[in-house]
Design an enzyme around this catalytic site. Structure first.
Site, PDB file in Angstrom:
ATOM      1  N   LYS A 126      -9.080  15.465 -48.183  1.00  0.00           N
ATOM      2  CA  LYS A 126      -9.760  16.704 -48.082  1.00  0.00           C
ATOM      3  C   LYS A 126     -10.572  16.846 -49.434  1.00  0.00           C
ATOM      4  CE  LYS A 126      -6.756  19.688 -45.259  1.00  0.00           C
ATOM      5  NZ  LYS A 126      -5.985  20.776 -45.246  1.00  0.00           N
ATOM      6  N   LYS A 208       3.330  12.445 -46.537  1.00  0.00           N
ATOM      7  CA  LYS A 208       2.152  13.290 -46.229  1.00  0.00           C
ATOM      8  C   LYS A 208       1.378  12.014 -45.461  1.00  0.00           C
ATOM      9  CE  LYS A 208      -1.501  15.627 -47.533  1.00  0.00           C
ATOM     10  NZ  LYS A 208      -2.368  16.455 -48.621  1.00  0.00           N
ATOM     11  N   GLU A 218      -6.781  17.941 -39.237  1.00  0.00           N
ATOM     12  CA  GLU A 218      -6.134  19.243 -39.163  1.00  0.00           C
ATOM     13  C   GLU A 218      -6.452  19.893 -37.671  1.00  0.00           C
ATOM     14  OE1 GLU A 218      -5.717  21.025 -42.735  1.00  0.00           O
ATOM     15  OE2 GLU A 218      -5.396  22.860 -41.812  1.00  0.00           O
ATOM     16  N   ARG A 222      -1.055  18.413 -38.716  1.00  0.00           N
ATOM     17  CA  ARG A 222      -1.411  18.383 -40.067  1.00  0.00           C
ATOM     18  C   ARG A 222      -1.455  20.102 -40.671  1.00  0.00           C
ATOM     19  NH1 ARG A 222      -6.076  15.589 -43.747  1.00  0.00           N
ATOM     20  NH2 ARG A 222      -5.446  16.464 -45.764  1.00  0.00           N
ATOM     21  N   ASN A 226       0.534  23.613 -43.983  1.00  0.00           N
ATOM     22  CA  ASN A 226       0.277  24.913 -44.446  1.00  0.00           C
ATOM     23  C   ASN A 226       1.490  25.727 -44.780  1.00  0.00           C
ATOM     24  OD1 ASN A 226      -2.601  24.506 -44.380  1.00  0.00           O
ATOM     25  ND2 ASN A 226      -2.588  24.921 -42.100  1.00  0.00           N
ATOM     26  N   HIS A 229       1.921  28.596 -47.122  1.00  0.00           N
ATOM     27  CA  HIS A 229       0.464  28.887 -47.838  1.00  0.00           C
ATOM     28  C   HIS A 229      -0.089  30.227 -47.451  1.00  0.00           C
ATOM     29  CE1 HIS A 229       1.209  25.085 -49.367  1.00  0.00           C
ATOM     30  NE2 HIS A 229       0.106  25.129 -50.190  1.00  0.00           N
ATOM     31  N   HIS A 233      -0.804  32.125 -50.467  1.00  0.00           N
ATOM     32  CA  HIS A 233      -2.251  32.348 -50.891  1.00  0.00           C
ATOM     33  C   HIS A 233      -2.504  33.944 -51.097  1.00  0.00           C
ATOM     34  CE1 HIS A 233      -3.756  28.555 -49.210  1.00  0.00           C
ATOM     35  NE2 HIS A 233      -3.653  28.441 -50.490  1.00  0.00           N
TER      36      HIS A 233
HETATM   37  N1  GLY Z   1      -2.787  20.169 -48.573  1.00  0.00           N
HETATM   38  C1  GLY Z   1      -2.722  20.261 -47.414  1.00  0.00           C
HETATM   39  C2  GLY Z   1      -3.362  19.229 -46.621  1.00  0.00           C
HETATM   40  O1  GLY Z   1      -3.803  18.275 -47.213  1.00  0.00           O
HETATM   41  O2  GLY Z   1      -3.580  19.098 -45.534  1.00  0.00           O
END
Ligand code: GLY
Length: 350
Positions: A126, A208, A218, A222, A226, A229, A233
């Site tokens: 990302k 990961k 995503e 994936r 979150n 989050h 957030h």
């Molecule tokens: N930080 C979450 C992702 O890389 O999808």
């Protein structure tokens, strides 16, 4: 994968002798330039251009992108050149985005310098910048040509920065369980225990990598990443002006509040909620919201880019190692939850 300074130096040297880049640009933040760049041989031995950015999210703006692209053009940087991003998540996100879009993509190496960027931001492709206050709304999915994680850089971090990364480590452990959860349950290693950190970071990356390999863009699993989050957030946004409440503190509290929400929805088991509670507190300070924050927080959550059909889409734990994504929650339900726990901070839950 996760190594020491000498190995990073060797890997950069190997890359340079293999690909012979015509120019090398090293992108640094104020902090990574002061604390990390001098540790690397490239600082002394290789001809390179240094591009300076401010610390943190301030760097992730279209203004800095334009300035950086302009510098690349001025310096005759081409697809045969190499960009090295040395810094935390913001520097990697910014540099990755600029490298992915300049001349439709030029090679970029990530050298993450914070725990957070070692275990999370550097992995998964990302890239992104912010626009008008919306985080990461402009970006790409583009892998760097190499990621070089140097455990020695952990020594340069403040307690707050370590804590910021630790929140994501807890999140990964809750999602995968197993050996990573066993490691995390023992608590944060001493900063001098480099071997323990190397093992821990390696487990995070293995986890990961597995998720990203299955769902790079995503569309599905994936989204599990979150976890914590959504409310996290929201907490980060309402405490925006409080420099004591960093991303990690907000996310750790997000993990706590979302597991409470999951428990109240009949989704998360009590045992799992208790585990989250124990992993988060008292290592992290407790952070909540006031009654006056409920409306702005609800609005913010309703405008999350992860939402679908006007509903919040959450990832929630069932048990440790077993979570689900795309769990819908309506505006009135999230509002009721936020209202119920406004100012409650952290009270025992029966
Ligand atoms: N930080 C979450 C992702 O890389 O999808």
């Amino acid at each position: 994968m996760i190594v020491r300074t000498e190995t990073i130096d060797q890997r950069i040297k190997t890359y340079i002798s293999q690909y012979q880049p015509d120019k090398i640009v090293v992108v640094v933040s104020e902090t990574s330039e002061a604390l990390c760049l001098p540790i690397l041989q490239i600082y002394k031995k290789t001809d390179h251009i240094v591009y300076h950015l401010p610390d943190g999210d301030r760097a992730k703006s279209i203004g800095f992108c334009e300035d950086f692209w302009e510098s690349l053009l001025r310096e005759n940087v081409t697809r045969q050149s190499l960009i090295i991003a040395l810094g935390g998540g913001a520097i990697l996100d910014f540099t990755g985005f600029c490298a992915a879009t300049y001349m439709r993509g030029i090679p970029c190496i990530y050298i993450p310098t914070t725990l957070l960027s070692m275990v999370d931001g550097s992995e998964g492709g990302k890239t992104g910048i912010n626009l008008y206050g919306t985080k990461n709304v402009i970006g790409t999915f583009t892998d760097p040509v190499a990621i070089m994680r140097n455990a020695d850089f952990l020594q340069t971090l403040s307690a707050g920065e370590l804590l910021s990364g630790w929140a994501e480590v807890i999140k990964h452990a809750l999602l995968t369980g197993g050996i990573l959860m066993e490691m995390v349950a023992k608590g944060m290693p001493e900063i001098s225990d480099i071997d323990a950190w190397i093992d821990l970071i390696r487990e995070n990356i293995i986890f990961k990598k597995g998720i990203v390999a299955a769902d790079f863009k995503e569309k599905g699993q994936r989204k599990l990443l979150n976890l914590g989050h959504t409310i996290g957030h929201g907490i980060e946004a309402i405490h925006f002006e409080d420099s004591e409440i960093n991303h990690g503190i907000a996310i750790a509290n997000g993990l706590y509040w979302e597991s409470l929400l999951g428990y109240e929805m009949g989704y998360t088991t009590k045992e799992t909620f208790d585990t989250v509670d124990q992993l988060v507190f008292p290592r992290f300070p407790k952070v909540g919201w006031n009654e006056s924050d409920v409306e702005p927080m609800t609005n913010l959550l309703m405008h999350d880019k992860k939402n679908y059909n006007g509903k919040i889409q959450l990832s929630l734990l069932k048990t440790v190692g077993d979570a689900a994504y795309d769990i819908e929650i309506s505006e009135s339900d999230i509002n009721a939850f936020l209202t119920k726990y406004a100012t409650a901070l952290h009270e025992p839950i029966d």
